[in-house]
Design a protein around this motif. Structure first.
Motif, PDB file in Angstrom:
ATOM      1  N   LEU A  97       5.997  -9.176  31.753  1.00 12.88           N
ATOM      2  CA  LEU A  97       5.707  -9.251  30.329  1.00 12.88           C
ATOM      3  C   LEU A  97       6.591  -8.305  29.539  1.00 12.88           C
ATOM      4  O   LEU A  97       7.048  -7.275  30.050  1.00 12.88           O
ATOM      5  N   ASP A  98       6.808  -8.629  28.280  1.00 12.95           N
ATOM      6  CA  ASP A  98       7.573  -7.786  27.362  1.00 12.95           C
ATOM      7  C   ASP A  98       6.698  -6.624  26.886  1.00 12.95           C
ATOM      8  O   ASP A  98       5.466  -6.695  26.919  1.00 12.95           O
ATOM      9  N   PHE A  99       7.351  -5.562  26.412  1.00  9.34           N
ATOM     10  CA  PHE A  99       6.602  -4.385  25.961  1.00  9.34           C
ATOM     11  C   PHE A  99       5.701  -4.710  24.771  1.00  9.34           C
ATOM     12  O   PHE A  99       4.630  -4.115  24.612  1.00  9.34           O
ATOM     13  N   ILE A 100       6.107  -5.661  23.921  1.00  9.92           N
ATOM     14  CA  ILE A 100       5.297  -6.001  22.755  1.00  9.92           C
ATOM     15  C   ILE A 100       3.968  -6.619  23.192  1.00  9.92           C
ATOM     16  O   ILE A 100       2.901  -6.302  22.657  1.00  9.92           O
ATOM     17  N   GLU A 101       4.039  -7.503  24.195  1.00 11.73           N
ATOM     18  CA  GLU A 101       2.814  -8.127  24.692  1.00 11.73           C
ATOM     19  C   GLU A 101       1.875  -7.087  25.305  1.00 11.73           C
ATOM     20  O   GLU A 101       0.663  -7.108  25.056  1.00 11.73           O
ATOM     21  N   ILE A 102       2.431  -6.180  26.086  1.00  8.67           N
ATOM     22  CA  ILE A 102       1.600  -5.138  26.715  1.00  8.67           C
ATOM     23  C   ILE A 102       1.012  -4.231  25.639  1.00  8.67           C
ATOM     24  O   ILE A 102      -0.159  -3.836  25.699  1.00  8.67           O
ATOM     25  N   THR A 103       1.819  -3.898  24.628  1.00  8.44           N
ATOM     26  CA  THR A 103       1.357  -3.012  23.558  1.00  8.44           C
ATOM     27  C   THR A 103       0.182  -3.612  22.799  1.00  8.44           C
ATOM     28  O   THR A 103      -0.809  -2.928  22.522  1.00  8.44           O
ATOM     29  N   PHE A 104       0.274  -4.878  22.469  1.00  6.27           N
ATOM     30  CA  PHE A 104      -0.743  -5.503  21.617  1.00  6.27           C
ATOM     31  C   PHE A 104      -1.940  -6.051  22.392  1.00  6.27           C
ATOM     32  O   PHE A 104      -2.999  -6.247  21.813  1.00  6.27           O
ATOM     33  N   VAL A 105      -1.760  -6.337  23.686  1.00 13.00           N
ATOM     34  CA  VAL A 105      -2.845  -6.949  24.456  1.00 13.00           C
ATOM     35  C   VAL A 105      -3.582  -5.919  25.314  1.00 13.00           C
ATOM     36  O   VAL A 105      -4.813  -5.838  25.289  1.00 13.00           O
ATOM     37  N   VAL A 106      -2.846  -5.132  26.078  1.00  9.96           N
ATOM     38  CA  VAL A 106      -3.470  -4.241  27.065  1.00  9.96           C
ATOM     39  C   VAL A 106      -3.926  -2.925  26.440  1.00  9.96           C
ATOM     40  O   VAL A 106      -5.055  -2.461  26.681  1.00  9.96           O
ATOM     41  N   ILE A 107      -3.052  -2.308  25.637  1.00  5.58           N
ATOM     42  CA  ILE A 107      -3.349  -0.960  25.134  1.00  5.58           C
ATOM     43  C   ILE A 107      -4.594  -0.920  24.255  1.00  5.58           C
ATOM     44  O   ILE A 107      -5.409   0.003  24.391  1.00  5.58           O
ATOM     45  N   PRO A 108      -4.816  -1.880  23.328  1.00  3.05           N
ATOM     46  CA  PRO A 108      -6.056  -1.813  22.540  1.00  3.05           C
ATOM     47  C   PRO A 108      -7.330  -1.893  23.382  1.00  3.05           C
ATOM     48  O   PRO A 108      -8.395  -1.469  22.938  1.00  3.05           O
ATOM     49  N   LEU A 145      -9.986 -15.157  31.453  1.00  3.08           N
ATOM     50  CA  LEU A 145      -9.190 -15.339  30.232  1.00  3.08           C
ATOM     51  C   LEU A 145      -7.846 -14.647  30.377  1.00  3.08           C
ATOM     52  O   LEU A 145      -6.791 -15.213  30.033  1.00  3.08           O
ATOM     53  N   PHE A 146      -7.860 -13.422  30.880  1.00  2.00           N
ATOM     54  CA  PHE A 146      -6.616 -12.661  31.049  1.00  2.00           C
ATOM     55  C   PHE A 146      -5.692 -13.364  32.043  1.00  2.00           C
ATOM     56  O   PHE A 146      -4.480 -13.469  31.818  1.00  2.00           O
ATOM     57  N   VAL A 147      -6.263 -13.886  33.141  1.00  5.21           N
ATOM     58  CA  VAL A 147      -5.460 -14.569  34.157  1.00  5.21           C
ATOM     59  C   VAL A 147      -4.845 -15.844  33.582  1.00  5.21           C
ATOM     60  O   VAL A 147      -3.665 -16.142  33.816  1.00  5.21           O
ATOM     61  N   LEU A 178       1.833 -17.724  30.073  1.00  8.34           N
ATOM     62  CA  LEU A 178       3.067 -17.014  29.726  1.00  8.34           C
ATOM     63  C   LEU A 178       4.154 -17.253  30.768  1.00  8.34           C
ATOM     64  O   LEU A 178       5.333 -17.406  30.429  1.00  8.34           O
ATOM     65  N   LEU A 179       3.766 -17.282  32.049  1.00 10.60           N
ATOM     66  CA  LEU A 179       4.746 -17.511  33.107  1.00 10.60           C
ATOM     67  C   LEU A 179       5.353 -18.914  33.030  1.00 10.60           C
ATOM     68  O   LEU A 179       6.460 -19.143  33.508  1.00 10.60           O
ATOM     69  N   PHE A 180       4.633 -19.857  32.413  1.00 15.71           N
ATOM     70  CA  PHE A 180       5.173 -21.208  32.225  1.00 15.71           C
ATOM     71  C   PHE A 180       6.181 -21.254  31.070  1.00 15.71           C
ATOM     72  O   PHE A 180       6.803 -22.295  30.830  1.00 15.71           O
ATOM     73  N   GLY A 181       6.324 -20.138  30.347  1.00 10.81           N
ATOM     74  CA  GLY A 181       7.347 -20.054  29.323  1.00 10.81           C
ATOM     75  C   GLY A 181       6.924 -20.428  27.929  1.00 10.81           C
ATOM     76  O   GLY A 181       7.768 -20.582  27.042  1.00 10.81           O
ATOM     77  N   TYR A 182       5.622 -20.553  27.681  1.00  9.13           N
ATOM     78  CA  TYR A 182       5.158 -20.878  26.341  1.00  9.13           C
ATOM     79  C   TYR A 182       5.260 -19.653  25.427  1.00  9.13           C
ATOM     80  O   TYR A 182       5.187 -18.512  25.900  1.00  9.13           O
ATOM     81  N   PRO A 183       5.455 -19.849  24.124  1.00  7.00           N
ATOM     82  CA  PRO A 183       5.575 -18.705  23.209  1.00  7.00           C
ATOM     83  C   PRO A 183       4.373 -17.765  23.316  1.00  7.00           C
ATOM     84  O   PRO A 183       3.224 -18.222  23.422  1.00  7.00           O
ATOM     85  N   PHE A 198      11.964  -2.931  30.657  1.00 11.52           N
ATOM     86  CA  PHE A 198      13.279  -3.476  30.326  1.00 11.52           C
ATOM     87  C   PHE A 198      14.210  -3.503  31.535  1.00 11.52           C
ATOM     88  O   PHE A 198      15.236  -4.174  31.504  1.00 11.52           O
ATOM     89  N   LEU A 199      13.860  -2.750  32.584  1.00 11.77           N
ATOM     90  CA  LEU A 199      14.748  -2.622  33.735  1.00 11.77           C
ATOM     91  C   LEU A 199      14.213  -3.298  34.987  1.00 11.77           C
ATOM     92  O   LEU A 199      14.971  -3.540  35.928  1.00 11.77           O
ATOM     93  N   THR A 200      12.908  -3.562  35.050  1.00 14.91           N
ATOM     94  CA  THR A 200      12.317  -4.054  36.297  1.00 14.91           C
ATOM     95  C   THR A 200      12.551  -5.549  36.463  1.00 14.91           C
ATOM     96  O   THR A 200      12.185  -6.338  35.584  1.00 14.91           O
ATOM     97  N   PRO A 201      13.172  -5.945  37.581  1.00 18.67           N
ATOM     98  CA  PRO A 201      13.326  -7.376  37.867  1.00 18.67           C
ATOM     99  C   PRO A 201      11.943  -8.001  38.103  1.00 18.67           C
ATOM    100  O   PRO A 201      11.003  -7.285  38.437  1.00 18.67           O
ATOM    101  N   PRO A 202      11.760  -9.306  37.930  1.00 19.28           N
ATOM    102  CA  PRO A 202      12.826 -10.276  37.643  1.00 19.28           C
ATOM    103  C   PRO A 202      13.065 -10.528  36.159  1.00 19.28           C
ATOM    104  O   PRO A 202      14.032 -11.184  35.804  1.00 19.28           O
TER     105      PRO A 202
END
Length: 459
Positions: A361-372, A9-11, A17-22, A400-404
């Motif tokens: 991933l954005d910080f919001i996604e990591i905050t709400f998905v991974v941290i809980p 599920l996580f994969v 997300l990498l395909f650019g869907y919201p 915010f700084l790590t490419p790409p």
């Protein structure tokens, strides 16, 4: 195979997300698809989905989260009131006479904007539009110029009042209470946003100091890369210091009102954010930049950001429920507990995974998905929740700084002149990523950097 469904599920979510869907729809849609498959194959109990309405109601009735639109409103209003422009011009004159002075002024303005707005995108774009042409015209290296602007803009992630810390305060508090309940403590303590604000102050100031030290070292080793402003273009002392007073007092007063009321226990973050929003309007009126057109733009931006955050939070809640329904939390718990190195090994792995996820991933996604998922497990191991929250916040700052896909890189790329190449921007942020990782390691070795101040204040 059933045991691997949570990981699958996580994969799948990551690929979507990498395909650019919201983000919000990717999280919820993938989770519901897996729930349907699990229901058909009798590997998922649909009773978990019955909790979705309660989760959504809990999100929308959470008073703490009201601080998000208020802080966003305050930040966007301050951006429109030209405060950043005046700060950059004034600080550039104060430090411009020394090699690296413009770089130092951008760093200090980034700190002040972080403490008054907390909006990374607005800070990076503003400083990119105002400072980058000036730095390049003065002969600054493109890599150093872009690196300083991107890194200074991300200070809004760690220096209070930070939206990241507000979100983390809610997630860490829930995780801490869950960890205590798992240990049989039925009157659990909680972690407040004020705790995280206090905990972030010292690491944030260390980060600013190391940014400044890096610029000073460059000025000593290679002064031609960070030349001073020519003497004939500097303002006279009396005129300059009058300008410093008139430009610095308004934002500092707003910082004192907002942060002081929170840290002093006078107001909750939500109440302080409302004071900050009114204060931003007052400052905009004082600067004579306030009008209905500006108000309409600010309200539209605030609505867009707020809707995005809450939709992601709802989607992440659906994902979390389905992930737990497949036994994903037990799988992660057993994996972390069985790691060699005990608590250290578990924390190290989680930090590495978050850092790598920050590339995509954005910080919001990591905050709400991974941290809980991981925070209750780590807190059950006896970690200090404030320390863990600040460690995560510093780690997320690097996203915010790590490419790409670092958002600061995108923000600056959008306003940088064509003469600046994307590889130059990437090379410019590498030293600052190293500084952030150094501070993260310093905090890991010396947890008191985050826990001492909250303990002194709250006893």
């Amino acid at each position: 195979m059933i045991e691997l469904l949570p990981l699958l599920l996580f994969v799948v979510v990551f690929i979507v997300l990498l395909f650019g869907y919201p983000v919000a729809f990717s999280l919820a849609g993938s989770a519901l698809l897996f729930a349907a498959i699990g229901y058909v194959t009798e590997t998922f109990d649909p009773v978990f989905l019955e909790a979705i309405p309660n989760r959504i109601q809990g999100i929308l009735s959470n008073e703490l989260l009201i601080a998000i639109p208020l802080f966003v409103f305050m930040g966007v209003m301050l951006e429109k009131s030209k405060i950043a422009e005046e700060l950059l011009d004034t600080m550039g004159q104060v430090f411009g006479g020394m090699a690296g002075g413009l770089g130092l002024s951008v760093t200090l303005v980034g700190m002040l904007l972080a403490a008054s707005t907390g909006i990374v995108g607005a800070t990076v774009v503003t400083m990119g539009l105002l400072s980058l042409p000036t730095m390049l015209r003065r002969g600054y290296s493109p890599e150093i110029s872009t690196g300083i602007i991107c890194a200074s803009g991300t200070l809004g992630q760690i220096i209070p009042p930070s939206i990241v810390l507000v979100l983390l305060g809610d997630v860490i508090s829930s995780s801490y209470q869950q960890a205590q309940l798992d240990q049989g403590i039925f009157a659990p303590d909680s972690v407040t946003v004020g705790d995280l604000f206090f905990g972030a102050l010292i690491p944030g100031l260390i980060l600013v100091s190391l940014y400044a030290l890096y610029i000073i070292v460059i000025a000593i080793i290679s002064p031609e890369k960070v030349p001073p402003i020519p003497e004939d273009e500097r303002k006279v002392s009396k005129e300059l210091w009058m300008q410093v007073l008139t430009v610095l007092i308004p934002p500092i007063l707003l910082i004192v009102l907002v942060l002081g009321s929170i840290l002093g226990g006078i107001a909750t973050p939500t109440e302080a954010a409302s004071v900050g929003s009114v204060g931003a309007i007052v400052l905009s009126c004082f600067k004579r930049t306030f009008n209905l057109n500006i108000l309409q733009k600010v309200m539209r931006s605030t609505t867009e950001v707020t809707a995005m955050v809450f939709m992601i939070l709802i989607g992440a809640s659906v994902f979390s429920l389905v992930f737990r329904g497949f036994g994903g939390d037990d799988l992660v718990r057993n994996f972390l507990v069985d790691l060699p190195g005990g608590v250290f090994g578990a924390v190290l792995l989680v930090m590495i995974v978050m850092f790598l996820l920050g590339f995509f991933l954005d910080f919001i996604e990591i905050t709400f998905v991974v941290i809980p998922i991981v925070a209750p497990i780590l807190l059950t191991m006896g970690l200090d929740p404030v320390w863990l929250g600040i460690m995560i916040a510093l780690n997320l700052q690097t996203s915010f700084l790590t490419p790409p896909f670092g958002f600061s890189l995108f923000y600056l790329r959008g306003v940088a002149p064509d003469s600046i190449s994307t590889p130059q921007i990437y090379r410019g942020v590498i030293p600052f990523i190293g500084i952030q990782l150094f501070v993260l390691g310093l905090l890991a070795y010396w947890p008191a950097l985050a826990t001492w101040l909250p303990n002194v204040v709250y006893g």
